[in-house]
Design a protein around this motif. Structure first.
Motif, PDB file in Angstrom:
ATOM      1  N   TYR A 139      19.003  -1.877 -44.262  1.00 35.91           N
ATOM      2  CA  TYR A 139      19.077  -2.367 -42.894  1.00 35.91           C
ATOM      3  C   TYR A 139      19.669  -3.760 -42.895  1.00 35.91           C
ATOM      4  N   GLN A 187      19.419  -7.451 -42.147  1.00 38.55           N
ATOM      5  CA  GLN A 187      18.375  -8.454 -41.916  1.00 38.55           C
ATOM      6  C   GLN A 187      19.003  -9.680 -41.288  1.00 38.55           C
ATOM      7  N   PRO A 188      18.789  -9.903 -39.997  1.00 38.18           N
ATOM      8  CA  PRO A 188      19.369 -11.095 -39.386  1.00 38.18           C
ATOM      9  C   PRO A 188      18.684 -12.350 -39.911  1.00 38.18           C
ATOM     10  N   THR A 189      19.435 -13.429 -39.951  1.00 41.41           N
ATOM     11  CA  THR A 189      18.874 -14.659 -40.499  1.00 41.41           C
ATOM     12  C   THR A 189      18.847 -15.751 -39.461  1.00 41.41           C
ATOM     13  N   ILE A 226      17.113  -4.039 -48.451  1.00 35.83           N
ATOM     14  CA  ILE A 226      16.522  -2.743 -48.761  1.00 35.83           C
ATOM     15  C   ILE A 226      15.027  -2.857 -48.511  1.00 35.83           C
ATOM     16  N   VAL A 240      11.629  -3.225 -38.994  1.00 35.60           N
ATOM     17  CA  VAL A 240      11.482  -3.532 -40.406  1.00 35.60           C
ATOM     18  C   VAL A 240      12.052  -4.912 -40.729  1.00 35.60           C
ATOM     19  N   ASP A 241      12.943  -5.430 -39.889  1.00 33.04           N
ATOM     20  CA  ASP A 241      13.500  -6.761 -40.158  1.00 33.04           C
ATOM     21  C   ASP A 241      12.574  -7.881 -39.708  1.00 33.04           C
ATOM     22  N   GLY A 242      11.394  -7.530 -39.220  1.00 33.10           N
ATOM     23  CA  GLY A 242      10.413  -8.552 -38.877  1.00 33.10           C
ATOM     24  C   GLY A 242      10.374  -8.905 -37.406  1.00 33.10           C
ATOM     25  N   GLN A 300      17.241 -23.444 -37.125  1.00 35.63           N
ATOM     26  CA  GLN A 300      16.512 -22.176 -37.064  1.00 35.63           C
ATOM     27  C   GLN A 300      17.040 -21.184 -38.097  1.00 35.63           C
ATOM     28  N   ASP A 301      18.373 -21.061 -38.147  1.00 34.54           N
ATOM     29  CA  ASP A 301      18.975 -20.103 -39.072  1.00 34.54           C
ATOM     30  C   ASP A 301      18.615 -20.442 -40.503  1.00 34.54           C
ATOM     31  N   THR A 358      14.949 -19.622 -41.188  1.00 40.94           N
ATOM     32  CA  THR A 358      14.697 -18.181 -41.239  1.00 40.94           C
ATOM     33  C   THR A 358      15.246 -17.571 -42.518  1.00 40.94           C
ATOM     34  N   GLU A 359      16.457 -17.981 -42.867  1.00 41.26           N
ATOM     35  CA  GLU A 359      17.081 -17.361 -44.025  1.00 41.26           C
ATOM     36  C   GLU A 359      16.268 -17.654 -45.289  1.00 41.26           C
ATOM     37  N   LEU A 401      13.143 -15.581 -45.263  1.00 36.40           N
ATOM     38  CA  LEU A 401      13.408 -14.165 -45.514  1.00 36.40           C
ATOM     39  C   LEU A 401      13.734 -13.908 -46.973  1.00 36.40           C
ATOM     40  N   ARG A 404      10.677 -13.915 -48.845  1.00 39.88           N
ATOM     41  CA  ARG A 404       9.781 -12.800 -48.572  1.00 39.88           C
ATOM     42  C   ARG A 404      10.302 -11.508 -49.204  1.00 39.88           C
ATOM     43  N   LEU A 405      11.621 -11.327 -49.168  1.00 38.70           N
ATOM     44  CA  LEU A 405      12.162 -10.039 -49.583  1.00 38.70           C
ATOM     45  C   LEU A 405      12.410  -9.939 -51.082  1.00 38.70           C
ATOM     46  N   ARG A 406      12.433 -11.071 -51.775  1.00 39.86           N
ATOM     47  CA  ARG A 406      12.718 -10.993 -53.212  1.00 39.86           C
ATOM     48  C   ARG A 406      11.431 -10.995 -53.999  1.00 39.86           C
TER      49      ARG A 406
END
Lengths: 811, 673
Positions: free
Chosen positions: A386, A388-390, A400, A560-562, B660-661, B664-665, B668, B671-673
């Protein structure tokens, strides 16, 4: 000199004052759109400074989100499947261009008219047993043969000796490239994602794969497979059932032993595949009302059919808001099944998903796309990459999901032969199965209903703030019902929407309280009482999706992207964002509803997973939750659902807005009422509102053919009054404009539909172009002539564009 | 009409992809027309995809043409033209072996076939039986241009076996040739339109620079069609182009058509026997227009590389047969899709035909069917109104035009009804005028004997509250502005409260001016925003007050902020005097008399400027020169303030988004790794 300055001052001041005095003429501020003003210049193309507008730009909207194109240059399986051109280096080679000779007479495919059925005939050139096929299990109906070396199997229908093979004979595959040869020879194919989200296919016949390990049981076999490219091992079980076989992949058997992520498993990708037009027959897909793909010569198609059962999961793939509002979306796959008929009326199978349907896709390909075979199969989703916007800008990366979907897969293939080996037989088998499971029940005999959906009130934009717009009062709605009754309609069902405070776009989801601006409680009781003498008086509401003021913020569902699952509608005048409620909220709200008849717009056709941290609800859990809560509600109340998916069949008495068409792909050669045939005799089924249709005679005939009752969506005031509300899609809703049509249509369909109330279709045939013959289980036979000329069949002459009732002639 | 256009520009999108209630179509693409609010809206299906020719063995076909119910297809990849009569559907192959890459095909009423061959750089005329009659080579005539290229792309039949050619790469116009292959001249050349920036550049740039930076080539033609009315229709390439309908002279007959919707990248066009125009765009959309250029509807759309019928991936040609079926050729799918009109659309055609034949009652009956299917169709209500106008039923016409929101037509009907009213009520009007005159005379006579009878003189001595006095001083401000500002300066007149009341009053008048001027002059209340009017009015006022105060403070101005505040309120005196009668008058004027309103407004603005100017001079005790400078600097301040404000806003927004970007990045990724 001074005069000159004065003049200049004058001009300047006029220029400055003009915007104040006359700015309304210059319009930009008249309906200022902050959203547009703040967009970066690249996001909205600057409208050309021409005085004349460009409708085209207005309608084009912005592009779909870039999510699916996030990995440029890499072959993206999703795109390939969708039909977007595969980038260079993709794993599949394009097929040789199909050469079509020019005919002496141009033959058009009549995409709206009905083509006559193929004549019933025995099929000689089906699959054949070879020396390496070994009988491993059999029962009274089915024999199962396995070719261990090729890792393939065949099933024989004992009743007529016809064989279906899991793979075409190897000598028929020589025209294909290596990848497609592998694909065609596989019983299961694994697809995986690497860490950067690139998808690829893996085969168990790869050189470095461990050899398949077969284990046999009395009723079948299991085989352990290794997919080295996907670094996955799994075990497939095949076992005979009373009328066919089941194939399953237990989740426990799946072992991911590497850096790859299992994304999909394709089950029996070439089972029963038919080459070109060598075998007469068709594939059935549950696309909308249902579609047949006849086995024809390979033709010039751009892409194969692929669709997700029960629609997209907005929890894993965000809805792309205004990608294109101009083309109608494809219709959903409402049922977890597909089928294939060889013959027809010779041999057929119905493939039913009994486990894992929440993650199921159906892919069906006509000859001419990649291969010369017509084929259909199920695929199951374990992981979807998907975007994932940042942040608020459009930046995103391809991610993933950390968890895999937990699902046991079971597909049951039911063999049909002879008279049953067609889509009518498939519908009957499926309906009977649902009845046996207690999901559907045969309906009592009753009058033919006419459904009158009435929009009561809406919220509109006023000069200052918002105001209530009453479109129909209860008294006026009562007048509608009385008018129809007096005109000869025996049973009127009503569904009132926008009945609570706030109206359609602002009332709280599931709020059962009436807005007293519509009339008194007594007026409502009077309406309900008078309607329910023969029919049902529903309140109609959404339950899952709503605009800002409608939803309960504590009960929203997450992607799922939060982020929250939302659907942007930037063009609506008032509220521009819809949010989605989570399972818990829906359960609570439905449980709190009183026992009055209720029509739910979305719960039956809106299935999304919920990914709030620490409280993830997979799609399967949501599906089961919905089914359960609907069943409970249905125990105490009359429930109508809109375009319900199969999981909701157990919790409803009526289906509204039954799909009357399919996605209309050019390889969908026939539109069939498969969905309606499944429900026939088991629920009140209503069409989409006829006052927004095309007004053709075909529409009324379709009601009879499909066994659905007429429905209208009306208001007392004209639709023009709604233009400053969110309901901009009603354009023809004034009751008085339509009352004569309603009576005429009801008259036209009454007799034939009355004769089959409570009965189920057991056969639907198209003996001649445009002429349908329907057989019902109460012995009634119906003929529907769609053509503009009289047609003769079975000694009866059926007038143009009409239906005739006949009793089955005893054979 | 300008308002309508502006509103359309604004409308962008009113429709969402997901319907809440009813949007549906039996087709694969929604049909869209223009609603009575001037915005695009969903409507019932106008056409349904009925038939699909998939098995013609086409390869990269480039053009489709229908004349007298015979279908012609330029089967470019196979180097031939297919001729298929629509009744028998017998396929006849023409030009095989001769044609190399036919890109355009057309036929005339004698059945002769014209073909443009792009690769062969020739055009051909075939007889009805398919035999070659004439080859049109590159003209030798000097007027063609010796160095001009000759690459026939699209073709339309001319007179006497001649033809019109769209010549690839030529900017001189459509190539017109006689039946003998002689060059007759260029037809309907496109002109270069000059934008404001072009104009500026042409002033400031040298000739050399202009040659380098300014494209002076007119737009190229995309396609050409000759209608049954024997007129030539063309479309240009590119965005924002319109269908052009050329008179014999080449002039565009549709130039000033109202309510025109521009096309983006049209590929082909066709004109139905009744004059309706159809165009298909690169993205697969089909647009339909009335013979006089009004927009009827859009349907079909992009196929997005799927095989859904009724949508297109690379549309190449469009044609229409005598039963109003529309044929669209898709080059990528190598197929021809046929659309048939729905009953509602048929009603619309009947209505237009009846109207053109003068059968207004029949036309109205048909239109009522259309309206039943779509109550909010601009075109249907417009046509209804026109019918009533022709029937001299002006009241009904007025009602329809009001529903359609068409002010120009409404004004026509209104002029008639007003005229009738005046005729019918002349007696009354004269009587009232006479009575008023007599009363006035009578009063004069009475006053001669009893001075002061019924005048306010008697009340004049009574003392007024200060607020009332201050407000009434507006009248004095009108007559003696300079004295009044002096009074303000010395504190004899005016208070902050009174000034505030005056500002609010002015604002109310402004709002009334916009929404209460009758249908013809008012803005559409439904899309009127009181909030933004207030923001504009009070924002500009505040900027002016602040600007003037700051500027005068540093320029030895005497006035305090309070004095400026009060003085500016009195400077609005002309507004109080002129706006109310203008608002009242606008309710009975038609567009023809709008000059009066405009003149009054210009007069009011000019007068207000003078009073503002006098105010600045008096309050700050400036000379003429100082006053002028102060006003100009105030204006400059206002402009700068707006610019700086927007800049700061944009920058802040960027910073916020960036932070903000980034946050967030990081979150994320962790969180995802």
């Amino acid at each position: 000199m001074s005069g000159c300055v004065k003049k200049f001052v004058c001009v300047l001041a006029v220029a400055l004052a003009l915007p104040v005095i006359g700015w309304a003429e210059a319009a930009p501020a008249a309906t200022p759109n902050l959203f547009n003003m703040l967009l970066p210049a690249t996001a909205t193309p600057e409208p050309a400074p021409a005085a004349t507008p460009n409708l085209f730009d207005m309608l084009k909207g912005t592009q779909a989100p870039a999510a699916e194109t996030a990995a440029p240059g890499t072959p993206n399986l999703f795109d390939m499947l969708k039909g977007t051109p595969a980038p260079a280096g993709a794993t599949t080679a394009p097929p040789a261009p199909t050469v079509v000779p020019t005919p002496a007479i141009a033959v058009a495919r009549d995409t709206l008219a009905l083509r006559a059925d193929l004549p019933a005939q025995p099929v000689q050139n089906g699959a054949k047993l070879t020396d390496s096929d070994r009988l491993v299990a059999e029962n009274a109906r089915v024999r199962l043969y396995v070719d261990e070396a090729a890792c393939s199997f065949k099933v024989e229908d004992v009743s007529n000796g016809y064989l279906f093979a899991s793979s075409p004979a190897p000598e028929r595959l020589t025209a294909l490239n290596r990848e497609w040869q592998n694909m065609a020879s596989s019983i299961v194919v694994a697809e995986s994602l690497n860490a950067s989200g690139t998808a690829s296919r893996a085969f168990y016949m790869a050189d470095n794969a461990d050899a398949p390990v077969f284990t046999y049981a009395s009723d079948g076999f299991s085989v352990a497979l290794h997919f080295p490219a996907a670094q996955v091992r799994l075990t497939v079980h095949v076992s005979l059932t009373a009328s066919g076989f089941a194939i399953s992949i237990p989740h426990d058997s799946i072992i991911e032993d590497g850096g790859m992520y299992l994304s999909r498993v394709l089950v029996l990708p070439f089972f029963g595949a038919a080459e070109g037009d060598t075998i007469p027959g068709y594939t059935l897909i549950p696309d909308g009302s249902g579609a047949l793909m006849r086995f024809e010569k390979p033709a010039n198609y751009l892409a194969a059919f692929t669709g997700r059962v029960y629609g997209q999961d907005y929890g894993t793939r965000r809805p792309s808001a205004r990608a294109s509002m101009r083309w109608a979306g494809v219709t959903d796959l409402n049922l977890p099944l597909f089928g294939m008929a060889h013959g027809p009326d010779w041999s057929a199978y119905l493939a039913l998903c009994t486990q894992g349907e929440a993650f199921m896709q159906i892919e069906a390909s006509p000859a001419g796309v990649m291969t010369q075979f017509h084929r259909a199969y199920a695929a199951f989703i374990y992981r979807e990459s998907y975007s994932q916007p940042t942040g608020r800008s459009s930046a995103s990366f391809l991610a993933i999901p950390p968890r895999t979907n937990v699902l046991d897969v079971t597909m049951e293939y039911v063999l049909l032969s002879g008279e049953e080996a067609n889509y009518s037989g498939m519908a009957s088998v499926y309906r009977q199965r649902l009845i046996d499971q207690g999901i559907l029940a045969k309906q009592q005999d009753s009058e033919v209903p006419l459904l009158l959906r009435v929009l009561m009130a809406e919220t509109e934009k006023g000069v200052v703030g918002m105001s209530r717009l009453v479109m129909t009062t209860l008294e006026q709605a009562q007048g509608f019902v009385d008018t129809l009754r007096a005109g000869g309609v025996r049973r009127v069902d009503t569904a009132l929407s926008g009945y609570a405070r706030g109206g359609l776009s602002a009332q709280k989801l599931g709020n059962p309280a009436l807005d007293n601006a519509l009339g008194s409680r007594e007026a409502f009781d009077k309406l309900a009482t008078s309607v329910s003498q023969q029919g049902q008086a529903y309140l109609e509401t959404a339950m899952v999706t709503g605009f800002d003021g409608q939803v309960d913020r504590a009960g929203l569902a997450y992607n799922v992207d939060g982020g929250l699952i939302t659907l942007d509608m930037p063009d609506k005048p008032l509220f521009t964002k819809q949010s989605f409620q989570n399972l818990q909220y829906v359960q609570q709200t439905l449980a709190a509803l009183p026992g009055a008849p209720i029509a739910l717009r979305d719960i039956g056709n809106q299935l999304h997973s919920d990914h709030r941290e620490n409280r993830v609800q997979p799609r399967a859990a949501v599906m089961l939750g919905y089914a359960e809560v609907l069943r409970q509600l249905n125990d105490r109340a009359q429930v109508a659902l809109f375009t319900p998916y199969a999981y909701a069949f157990g919790g409803m008495d009526a289906a509204m807005e039954a799909p009357m068409k399919n996605s209309q792909f050019s390889y969908e050669t026939d539109t069939v009422p498969f969905y309606q045939m499944v429900l026939s005799g088991c629920a009140d089924v209503f069409t989409t509102p006829l006052n927004y249709g095309s007004g053709t005679a075909r529409e009324a005939l379709q009601l009879i053919d499909y066994n659905v009752s007429p429905a209208y969506l009306v208001t007392y005031k004209g639709a023009g009054d709604l233009r400053m509300s969110n309901t901009t899609d009603l354009y023809s809703s004034r009751f008085t404009d339509w009352q004569d049509d309603m009576l005429a249509v009801y008259q036209r369909v009454y007799e034939p539909l009355r004769a089959v109330r409570g009965a189920s279709v057991i056969s639907r045939r198209v003996p001649l172009d445009g002429l349908v013959k329907l057989g019902y289980d109460n012995g009634v036979v119906l003929y529907v002539n769609y053509t503009a000329s009289p047609q003769t069949l079975d000694g009866l002459t059926i007038a143009p564009e009409s239906a005739v009732l006949g009793k089955e002639v005893e054979q | 009409m300008f308002k309508r256009a502006a509103a359309l520009l604004l409308a962008l999108l009113v429709l969402a992809p997901v319907s809440v209630l009813a949007a549906q179509t039996a087709s694969t693409g929604y049909t869209i027309n223009i609603g009575v609010d001037g915005r695009p809206q969903l409507t019932q299906d106008a056409y349904l995809p009925t038939r699909l020719f998939m098995d013609l063995g086409l390869r990269g076909p480039k053009d489709l043409f229908i004349k007298d119910d015979i279908l012609y297809v330029a089967d470019s990849g196979n180097g031939r033209v297919l001729r298929i009569p629509l009744d028998t559907l017998e396929v006849e192959i023409i030009g095989a072996g001769l044609l190399r890459n036919p890109t355009g095909v057309a036929a005339d009423e004698d059945g002769r076939i014209y073909v443009a061959d792009y690769t062969a750089r020739k055009a051909y005329r075939f007889a009805r039986d398919g035999s070659l009659e004439m080859t049109f080579e590159k003209p030798e005539a000097a007027s063609f241009g010796r160095n001009s290229s000759y690459i026939p792309l699209k073709v339309a039949p001319g007179d006497g076996g001649g033809l019109y050619l769209v010549n690839e790469g030529s900017v001189a116009g459509i190539v017109q040739m006689s039946g003998e292959g002689d060059f007759l001249g260029y037809f309907a050349a496109n002109t270069v339109t000059m934008s404001l920036s072009d104009l500026l550049r042409s002033i400031f740039l040298t000739e050399e620079q202009q040659r380098f930076s300014m494209a002076r080539t007119p737009p190229a033609f995309a396609n050409i069609f000759r209608g049954d009315d024997r007129l030539i229709y063309t479309i240009n390439r590119g965005e924002n182009v319109a269908i052009k309908k050329h008179a014999i002279s080449g002039a565009n007959l549709l130039d000033d058509a109202n309510a025109r919707i521009l096309l983006d990248n049209p590929v082909d066009l066709a004109v139905a026997p009744d004059g309706r125009m159809l165009a298909v765009y690169t993205d697969g959309t089909v647009g339909e227009y009335t013979a006089d250029g009004y927009f009827i509807c859009l349907f079909a759309g992009p196929g997005n590389r799927t095989d859904r019928i009724g949508l297109f991936d690379a549309p190449a040609g469009i044609g229409v047969d005598s039963r109003n079926n529309i044929y669209v050729l898709d080059e990528r799918r190598q197929a021809i899709q046929v659309f048939a009109p729905t009953p509602a659309q048929d009603s619309l055609y009947r209505a237009m035909t009846h109207y053109n034949n003068g059968a207004y009652d029949d036309s109205i009956a048909s239109l009522e069917q259309v309206v039943k299917y779509n109550d909010t169709s601009y075109l249907a209500h417009l046509l209804l109104g026109r019918n009533y106008l022709q029937k001299n039923d002006y009241h009904a016409a007025e009602k329809e035009f009001r529903t359609a929101g068409d002010r120009a037509y409404f004004s026509q009907a209104y002029w008639e009804t007003r005229n009738l009213w005046l005729q019918n009520n002349t007696g009354w009007i004269l009587a009232v005028v006479l009575v008023v005159f007599l009363v006035w005379l009578g009063l004069g006579v009475i006053r001669r004997f009893r001075p002061g009878f019924l005048t306010r003189k008697g009340n004049a001595e009574r003392s007024q509250p200060r607020l009332v006095h201050d407000l009434l001083q507006v009248g004095y401000a009108v007559r003696h502005p300079i004295d009044n500002y002096y009074n303000v300066r010395v504190g004899l007149t005016g208070s902050a409260l009174a000034a505030t009341v005056l500002y609010v009053l002015a604002f109310v008048l402004l709002v009334l001016f916009q929404v209460a001027r009758g249908f013809i002059f008012s803005v559409d209340v439904s899309r009127y925003s009181l909030f933004y009017t207030a923001v504009y009015f009070f924002g500009i006022l505040a900027l002016f007050l602040a600007g003037n105060f700051f500027i005068s403070s540093i320029n030895d101005g005497d006035g305090t902020f309070r004095q400026i505040y009060i003085g500016s309120a009195y400077a609005l005196a002309p507004v109080f005097l002129i706006l109310p009668p203008v608002i009242l008058l606008s309710n009975v004027l038609s567009l023809d008399e709008s000059f009066f309103v405009q003149a009054a407004m210009v007069f009011m603005l000019a007068w207000t400027l003078v009073t503002v100017y006098l105010m600045v001079m008096q309050i700050h005790d400036y000379s003429f020169k100082e006053g002028t400078a102060s006003l100009l600097m105030t204006l400059f301040f206002m402009v700068v303030a707006i610019l700086v404000g927007s800049l700061v806003f944009l920058l802040l927004k960027q910073v916020v988004v960036f932070v903000q970007d980034a946050v967030t990045e990081v979150v994320l990724r962790v969180r995802l790794r």
